[in-house]
Design a protein around this motif. Structure first.
Motif, PDB file in Angstrom:
ATOM      1  N   SER A 263       0.822  -1.208   0.000  1.00  0.00           N
ATOM      2  CA  SER A 263       0.000   0.000   0.000  1.00  0.00           C
ATOM      3  C   SER A 263       0.856   1.259   0.000  1.00  0.00           C
ATOM      4  CB  SER A 263      -0.946  -0.022   1.213  1.00  0.00           C
ATOM      5  OG  SER A 263      -1.751  -1.177   1.147  1.00  0.00           O
TER       6      SER A 263
ATOM      7  N   LYS B  83      -5.182  -2.329   2.632  1.00  0.00           N
ATOM      8  CA  LYS B  83      -6.133  -3.358   2.201  1.00  0.00           C
ATOM      9  C   LYS B  83      -6.994  -3.805   3.389  1.00  0.00           C
ATOM     10  CE  LYS B  83      -6.278  -7.942   0.142  1.00  0.00           C
ATOM     11  NZ  LYS B  83      -5.544  -9.032  -0.482  1.00  0.00           N
TER      12      LYS B  83
ATOM     13  N   GLY C   6      -1.720  -7.541  -1.802  1.00  0.00           N
ATOM     14  CA  GLY C   6      -1.147  -6.228  -1.487  1.00  0.00           C
ATOM     15  C   GLY C   6      -0.032  -5.828  -2.449  1.00  0.00           C
ATOM     16  N   ARG C   7       0.881  -6.750  -2.723  1.00  0.00           N
ATOM     17  CA  ARG C   7       2.035  -6.400  -3.573  1.00  0.00           C
ATOM     18  C   ARG C   7       1.685  -6.389  -5.047  1.00  0.00           C
ATOM     19  NH1 ARG C   7       2.493 -10.914  -0.667  1.00  0.00           N
ATOM     20  NH2 ARG C   7       2.668 -12.941  -1.691  1.00  0.00           N
TER      21      ARG C   7
ATOM     22  N   LYS D 154       4.996  -9.531  13.633  1.00  0.00           N
ATOM     23  CA  LYS D 154       3.910  -8.618  14.019  1.00  0.00           C
ATOM     24  C   LYS D 154       3.355  -9.006  15.387  1.00  0.00           C
ATOM     25  CE  LYS D 154       1.802  -7.735   9.468  1.00  0.00           C
ATOM     26  NZ  LYS D 154       0.566  -7.889   8.701  1.00  0.00           N
TER      27      LYS D 154
HETATM   28  O1  F6P Z   1       3.879  -7.058   4.923  1.00  0.00           O
HETATM   29  C1  F6P Z   1       2.704  -7.787   5.027  1.00  0.00           C
HETATM   30  C2  F6P Z   1       1.569  -7.109   4.326  1.00  0.00           C
HETATM   31  O2  F6P Z   1       0.407  -7.841   4.558  1.00  0.00           O
HETATM   32  C3  F6P Z   1       1.791  -6.918   2.839  1.00  0.00           C
HETATM   33  O3  F6P Z   1       1.543  -8.036   2.091  1.00  0.00           O
HETATM   34  C4  F6P Z   1       0.907  -5.766   2.557  1.00  0.00           C
HETATM   35  O4  F6P Z   1       1.214  -5.196   1.324  1.00  0.00           O
HETATM   36  C5  F6P Z   1       1.206  -4.894   3.743  1.00  0.00           C
HETATM   37  O5  F6P Z   1       1.347  -5.801   4.821  1.00  0.00           O
HETATM   38  C6  F6P Z   1       0.193  -3.834   4.050  1.00  0.00           C
HETATM   39  O6  F6P Z   1      -1.077  -4.363   4.315  1.00  0.00           O
HETATM   40  P1  F6P Z   1      -2.369  -3.475   4.287  1.00  0.00           P
HETATM   41  O7  F6P Z   1      -2.528  -2.934   2.918  1.00  0.00           O
HETATM   42  O8  F6P Z   1      -3.481  -4.381   4.680  1.00  0.00           O
HETATM   43  O9  F6P Z   1      -2.201  -2.347   5.274  1.00  0.00           O
END
Ligand code: F6P
Length: 561
Positions: free
Chosen positions: A172, A223, A284-285, A525
């Motif tokens: 993001s 996301k 996300g990626r 995390k």
């Molecule tokens: O690093 C883990 C992750 O889940 C990624 O895959 C993702 O892009 C990022 O964290 C951010 O997640 P979010 O968009 O839900 O904040």
């Protein structure tokens, strides 16, 4: 928990079936070929075949891709494509493009290609065409972006917003931040665009230090809308704004959200009219061409954004239809398999000769390493072969004065991609244009030096003192792929990103791993959440290891707690 049962070893969904990858005939054939290949040099390969460059150069869309400086023969490529066929890469690709739930551990489809399908296309998952929804969100984003760009999006005090602060992390952040840098020449220079990702408060502080709350718009990109870094920064940003403008009502004019989680967005206090959604089938990626690209779209405008999507789609179409032997993502992916699994490469360098692509290697790190940094197969069995490489790089020519020494004369084997453009950025002042030839001369020279080196005889013939000859000899045989395009336009950026997305896919499919989950980021995390009260309140954390406990107590002492 997935509702579709995960495949068991040997099930069809396990993709490779019961035979382990490194037990396959095609793998063994490559290992044997590697033995025979040892000692073959790029000099020999070029000398033996005057047609080598022509045969190993591909033109896809606007990309001119020279694969000739890779350490491969026709036979290597044939064996690699045999491996791709045996491991069902094309079948998995078709399942992905057809909306199948190929992300097994999360029971999700993987349909980022639908984000750039043309209006009117049909891309279905679970019997539903997702393209109309995608286009609807793009249209809403466009209306929002146009309003901001026309200075008609007014803040709480009636002033137009002129600073956009994107708060997000990982997918993001990296995608939109990379693309914003890449396409800055196409952006509205009157808008100040900042990206804040780190939970280190300094990141937000620097983005807001000279900001006027009355003209600042936050785009909260997440996301899940539960990511601790993003929600922490967004919460501070909200207080900063409300304190400065004196009313909670200001939030509606100064916050937009991009998320799949409308409930959390509403709970945070953002008007869902200012929310732009996407779907669980966008990883996300793989998301910056979804609403996650909102900040980018505001910066470059909807038209340029759609040009970028068209570039993605061009590469998607090539990936879906070109025969494996002439399919660029297949070939780049298979070259990586050759180097990583048979030639001992541990890492892969991406070296853009373009300052505007400075963030591209960072972006690729998440794309590649979060996708393919896995050590169990799709059916849960451990792999007994190497998977994704360490991906790294910085723009040329800077890297030449930092780590290229190791690339040229070190003991490690590092395949690299060189990426450059025939024309400089369209807005480059006349006085700076001549430098572009120098930049590109360096890129071409590096590819040449890495491939062909300089033999001891050649060095000696230059009159170099005998004792210095070994120090000034370059072994060569360091493979590179050169990607050249006319210029770094929105479409070319889309083509490049899609090329790497699909390359990563091909490798994951060969290795029989799930490239679309990221369980490996969870543990850290969870532990951080447990450790934090120990730092702030001195709380006892059961099961804390001795080293971490000692670091926690030193930290507390240094903070005077
Ligand atoms: O690093 C883990 C992750 O889940 C990624 O895959 C993702 O892009 C990022 O964290 C951010 O997640 P979010 O968009 O839900 O904040």
């Amino acid at each position: 928990m997935p509702t579709t049962p995960l495949p068991r070893p040997g099930d069809a969904g396990a993709q490779h079936g019961a035979v382990a990858l490194d037990r396959r005939d095609e793998w063994t054939a490559l290992a044997g070929h590697r033995e025979r290949f040892a000692g073959t040099s790029l000099r020999e390969l070029f000398d033996a075949d005057p047609e080598r460059v022509r045969r190993h150069t591909l033109h896809v869309g606007d990309l001119h891709v020279d694969l000739s400086k890779n350490l491969v023969t026709e036979e290597t490529l044939r064996l690699l494509t045999d491996l791709a066929r045996a491991t069902g890469v094309a079948e998995l690709r078709d399942a992905m493009l057809g909306g199948g739930r190929i992300n097994l551990t999360e029971d999700r489809a993987v349909l980022h290609t639908a984000l750039r399908a043309p209006r009117g296309a049909v891309v279905e998952t679970d019997g539903k065409n997702v393209v109309p929804e995608v286009q609807e969100v793009l249209d809403r984003m466009s209306a929002f972006a146009e309003k901001v760009r026309a200075r008609q999006w007014l803040g709480h005090t009636g002033q137009p917003v002129t600073r956009i602060v994107n708060i997000g992390i990982g997918g993001s952040d990296l995608g939109p931040a990379m693309a914003y840098e890449a396409l800055r020449p196409y952006s509205d220079r009157g808008l100040e665009v900042r990206f804040v990702s780190n939970v280190d408060g300094s990141d937000l502080h620097e983005a807001l230090a000279d900001a006027d709350p009355a003209t600042t718009l936050f785009v909260i990109s997440s996301k899940t809308f539960t990511t601790i870094e993003t929600i922490t920064n967004a919460t501070v940003a909200r207080s900063w704004l409300v304190d400065a403008l004196g009313s909670e009502k200001a939030i509606a004019r100064h916050f937009a959200a991009v998320s799949t989680n409308a409930e959390e967005v509403a709970r945070f206090g953002i008007d869902t009219d200012n929310m732009f959604g996407f779907w669980d089938w966008v990883g996300g990626r793989y998301s910056y061409d979804s609403a996650i690209g909102l900040t980018l779209m505001v910066a470059i405008g909807p038209e340029r954004f759609r040009e970028m999507l068209a570039g993605f789609h061009l590469m998607d179409t090539h990936f879906a239809t070109a025969p494996i032997e002439r399919n660029l993502p297949f070939l780049l992916g298979l070259l990586g398999v050759w180097y990583g699994n048979f030639m001992g490469a541990e890492s892969h360098a991406v070296l853009p000769y373009s300052q505007h692509l400075a963030r591209f290697p960072d972006y690729l790190q998440q794309l590649d390493m979060e996708s393919n940094g896995k050590s169990v197969q799709r059916d849960g069995r451990p792999v007994s072969w190497q998977t994704g490489p360490v991906v790294w790089g910085t723009p040329g020519t800077n890297g030449q004065h930092a780590y290229f020494q190791l690339l040229h004369q070190g003991t490690r084997f590092v395949p690299a991609d060189l990426i450059g453009f025939a024309n400089p950025a369209p807005d480059l002042p006349e006085a700076l244009v001549p430098q572009h030839d120098l930049l590109m001369a360096n890129m071409f020279a590096q590819g040449q030096a890495l491939a062909f080196g300089r033999t001891a005889e050649e060095v000696a013939a230059e009159g170099v003192a005998a004792e210095l000859v070994p120090h000034r000899t370059f072994p060569g045989n360091r493979p590179t792929t050169t990607i050249l395009a006319d210029r770094l336009s929105p479409s070319v950026l889309g083509q490049l990103v899609a090329l790497y997305e699909h390359k990563v896919f091909v490798q994951g499919a060969v290795w029989n791993i799930n490239s679309f989950d990221q369980w490996g980021v969870q543990l850290g995390k969870v532990l951080a959440e447990r450790v934090e009260p120990a730092l702030t309140e001195g709380a006892d954390v059961p099961g804390l290891d001795a080293s971490t406990a000692s670091l926690v107590s030193s930290y507390r002492a240094l903070r005077g707690r």
